[in-house]
Design a protein around this motif. Sequence first.
Motif, mmCIF file in Angstrom:
data_model
loop_
_atom_site.group_PDB
_atom_site.id
_atom_site.type_symbol
_atom_site.label_atom_id
_atom_site.label_comp_id
_atom_site.label_asym_id
_atom_site.label_seq_id
_atom_site.Cartn_x
_atom_site.Cartn_y
_atom_site.Cartn_z
ATOM 1 N N GLU A 485 0.822 -1.205 0.000
ATOM 2 C CA GLU A 485 0.000 0.000 0.000
ATOM 3 C C GLU A 485 0.861 1.261 0.000
ATOM 4 O O GLU A 485 0.367 2.354 -0.322
ATOM 5 N N ASN A 486 2.129 1.124 0.374
ATOM 6 C CA ASN A 486 3.034 2.279 0.402
ATOM 7 C C ASN A 486 3.832 2.425 -0.895
ATOM 8 O O ASN A 486 4.747 3.250 -0.962
ATOM 9 N N ILE A 487 3.517 1.610 -1.900
ATOM 10 C CA ILE A 487 4.244 1.629 -3.165
ATOM 11 C C ILE A 487 3.298 2.099 -4.264
ATOM 12 O O ILE A 487 2.186 1.593 -4.403
ATOM 13 N N SER A 488 3.745 3.061 -5.041
ATOM 14 C CA SER A 488 2.916 3.602 -6.114
ATOM 15 C C SER A 488 3.766 3.791 -7.364
ATOM 16 O O SER A 488 4.925 4.207 -7.282
ATOM 17 N N ILE A 489 3.186 3.476 -8.523
ATOM 18 C CA ILE A 489 3.845 3.703 -9.811
ATOM 19 C C ILE A 489 2.864 4.436 -10.715
ATOM 20 O O ILE A 489 1.787 3.923 -11.012
ATOM 21 N N GLN A 490 3.244 5.643 -11.126
ATOM 22 C CA GLN A 490 2.389 6.481 -11.961
ATOM 23 C C GLN A 490 3.168 6.975 -13.177
ATOM 24 O O GLN A 490 4.395 7.106 -13.127
ATOM 25 N N ASP A 491 2.471 7.249 -14.270
ATOM 26 C CA ASP A 491 3.117 7.851 -15.432
ATOM 27 C C ASP A 491 3.647 9.240 -15.073
ATOM 28 O O ASP A 491 3.009 9.992 -14.321
ATOM 29 N N ASP A 492 4.818 9.559 -15.614
ATOM 30 C CA ASP A 492 5.389 10.891 -15.422
ATOM 31 C C ASP A 492 4.654 11.863 -16.355
ATOM 32 O O ASP A 492 4.718 11.707 -17.578
ATOM 33 N N PRO A 493 3.957 12.856 -15.827
ATOM 34 C CA PRO A 493 3.189 13.773 -16.696
ATOM 35 C C PRO A 493 4.075 14.620 -17.605
ATOM 36 O O PRO A 493 3.585 15.171 -18.594
ATOM 37 N N ASN A 494 5.373 14.687 -17.282
ATOM 38 C CA ASN A 494 6.271 15.530 -18.063
ATOM 39 C C ASN A 494 7.140 14.746 -19.045
ATOM 40 O O ASN A 494 7.916 15.340 -19.792
ATOM 41 N N ASP A 495 7.039 13.428 -19.015
ATOM 42 C CA ASP A 495 7.892 12.610 -19.892
ATOM 43 C C ASP A 495 7.197 11.281 -20.136
ATOM 44 O O ASP A 495 7.091 10.456 -19.225
ATOM 45 N N ASN A 496 6.730 11.060 -21.372
ATOM 46 C CA ASN A 496 5.963 9.847 -21.653
ATOM 47 C C ASN A 496 6.815 8.592 -21.706
ATOM 48 O O ASN A 496 6.299 7.492 -21.872
ATOM 49 N N ALA A 497 8.142 8.721 -21.580
ATOM 50 C CA ALA A 497 9.013 7.547 -21.546
ATOM 51 C C ALA A 497 9.301 7.100 -20.123
ATOM 52 O O ALA A 497 9.976 6.098 -19.910
ATOM 53 N N LYS A 498 8.785 7.853 -19.148
ATOM 54 C CA LYS A 498 9.110 7.563 -17.754
ATOM 55 C C LYS A 498 7.864 7.260 -16.934
ATOM 56 O O LYS A 498 6.753 7.665 -17.267
ATOM 57 N N GLN A 499 8.106 6.526 -15.846
ATOM 58 C CA GLN A 499 7.135 6.387 -14.776
ATOM 59 C C GLN A 499 7.800 6.859 -13.492
ATOM 60 O O GLN A 499 9.029 6.860 -13.377
ATOM 61 N N LEU A 500 6.993 7.249 -12.528
ATOM 62 C CA LEU A 500 7.521 7.678 -11.242
ATOM 63 C C LEU A 500 7.106 6.681 -10.174
ATOM 64 O O LEU A 500 5.916 6.482 -9.912
ATOM 65 N N LEU A 501 8.094 6.021 -9.584
ATOM 66 C CA LEU A 501 7.860 5.072 -8.507
ATOM 67 C C LEU A 501 8.071 5.799 -7.182
ATOM 68 O O LEU A 501 9.095 6.455 -6.984
ATOM 69 N N THR A 502 7.117 5.713 -6.277
ATOM 70 C CA THR A 502 7.256 6.332 -4.963
ATOM 71 C C THR A 502 7.076 5.284 -3.879
ATOM 72 O O THR A 502 6.219 4.399 -3.978
#
Length: 714
Positions: A485-502
């Motif tokens: 529940e503490n792990i999230s993966i979302q598309d990077d709104p500024n770069d369509n080649a990246k995702q942001l893992l938090t």
Amino acid sequence: MKINKVFFSRCLIVIVLIIGAMGTIKPSIADGATTNVPVTTDKDSSATTEAANKALMATKQASQNSISNVVTQFASPINSVNNTSSVTTINNLISPLTISSSTITGQPNYSGLYLESNVNYVFSSNSNPLDVGNTATVTLKLNKAGIVPKVTRWILKTRSPNTSNAVVRPGDTQSTSGSGDRIVPTDNQTAIVIGSKTLTTPIPDVIGGGFLSLEVDPNDDAPVYIDIPTGGPITSEDWSDHAFDDTLMHFHIKKDIFQRVIDDINARNVPTYEDFSLNSATFKWEVIDENQGTAIPGSVSSDDLDVKSNKVTYDPSILDYDFTFFKDGHVATNLNVVRAILNVDFTYTYRPILGFPQTKHGNEDIKLGGLWVEPLRDPPATDADLPTLTISNQIQNLTNPDSNVTDGDKKGLEVRNVKNGDRIEYGANFDAESQNGQDALITKGVYTVPIPKGMNIDTSSFKYTSYYNYQNSVDNSEYKPVDSENISIQDDPNDNAKQLLTVSGLNISPEIAGEIGRLVFDGQVTNDNQSDFTFTPSFKGVGGYENYDQTKPLYVEENGQDQLINFDPTKPAGGVTLTPMDIDFGALNSFVTIDTLRHRVNNDSPVLTMQDDRSDTNKSSQTISVQQMGDLSNGTSKFPGELRFYDPTSSNNEFESLISGSIVPIYVSKNGETLSSISWADDKGLLLHINGANTAIPSGKYTTTLDWTISDTI
């Protein structure tokens, strides 16, 4: 899943008939040849080995299943033997196996064997007398078509230092490790793993998190592994093992794990007691002052659960609990432990050796675990007093260590020539240092890592420790799984080649004896056809409160080190590069009166050069085959003979004819074997058989094409 693959490569067979003379032809042309000493062959010797037949069937099946997966198909130029013949295939990866709501799977070995657990977390307590909620069923599986082998040995690793593992072999009924975990095989591919119900912990009320680590040895195959997260069901989004005065924290019981405990009780799945029957059940939260050994006043929250028809029901709201630690300076020098206990009152049947059965009364506490909190002085109240944070990042290729940069200023920060299927491990060390005499505690931390979209992150691999203990090249840290529940993966709104893992909920504790926090996780590459990926992780957490007002947090923010993933799109999944050569049989006289077998004259070089760049985990058995794609002819006349493959492993001249156009297997590799170039002895492999006759063979250039194929062995 792993996709069967087929690689094609072609070379040309050309025979030139020379009438009344002898000569030589360029090596790039496969020529018919004259023999000074005719070699006669047995026309009746047409047997094919049993192994070749099996391989042939496997190759045909692979070709039928995989023809759509071919990306490159080519023919060798007639005037060149230096064709690069680079062959690629679409993704033939094992799909990344990640944690889900109900199951967890381990990493497959190179044969595609892997372990699957029917639960993603095992409840393991220092007090679980009813033995409930602490089992997992683990099964050996295969991620492609085929037969799953029998297990020859199960090894359940101990969780207690200097104690033995639990080991089960065929014929054994069960085994218990030194930490009290058990393994019970149920058939040739399945076993039940049972977490300890009396696991000793340094702080009695705190259940140590960690993993049940299982190793399985399949028959005639490489070992497979699985780590099943284990411990108590208590979780918190804002817990820290240290806290300042008046620190509010929120705690929860994971409902799915608690429900599993209740389900076992309701099903009367309590092996310790016969005819188990419920009378009552009580659930309680409390905070214990460890020095006093008693509950802190005002900390107890108790609820009676409903028991009807011998089944327990409950209001889910009881699984949430809030508490303000060290409120008003309460015992701010003592260790506090927040814990949850399920009490069950019941009756059961006792059957003595002599005498009649007796109904008896029982009452047991099931400790669901606890989290400890140690007091600190007042938090930093200004930016100048905030702790400083240093982040040391690492990245490494677990599949192909040769791609890791191991020296220079980029050591541990770059991986190169990364391919599909490679498993990449990310690591981060967090070192907090105090300023101006203030304690260095950072809470509610969020760590952000940009990741390429061609990376499938395994959420079951996340683990964290507040006290990194690395000595003598060995990581001795006690890691705990990071709640999904503490792990999230979302598309990077500024770069369509990246995702942001938090990753949220990280707490960086004060540095003690050089120990620091460490986070580790990994993912699997699913698309290497992309540009180099550079990224910089970042961290943000609460390091203090403005003027001690907890509604005004002061943040500590820090970037990690620049890192690089260099992809190699030329050989997806490691790939295999094929370079065939044209075959030269020398010069041939037009008059051949007896059956003759011609050897290759350019036998100094491999017939088929292979570059195997597959990763170790992808080196499954392969079948190399050859197929004649048309008649051997000069355009108007067929050549009076045939190409034959003579089995190099045979001692009695067994061969398979290529004239029929069938796919002829020439080599079958073993699982885990690195493919090497193919060469044969003079009298083995592809040879030219000429039918003897009293008439001249029409002159001309006799040509055919050979297709070389490599495919998964089925």
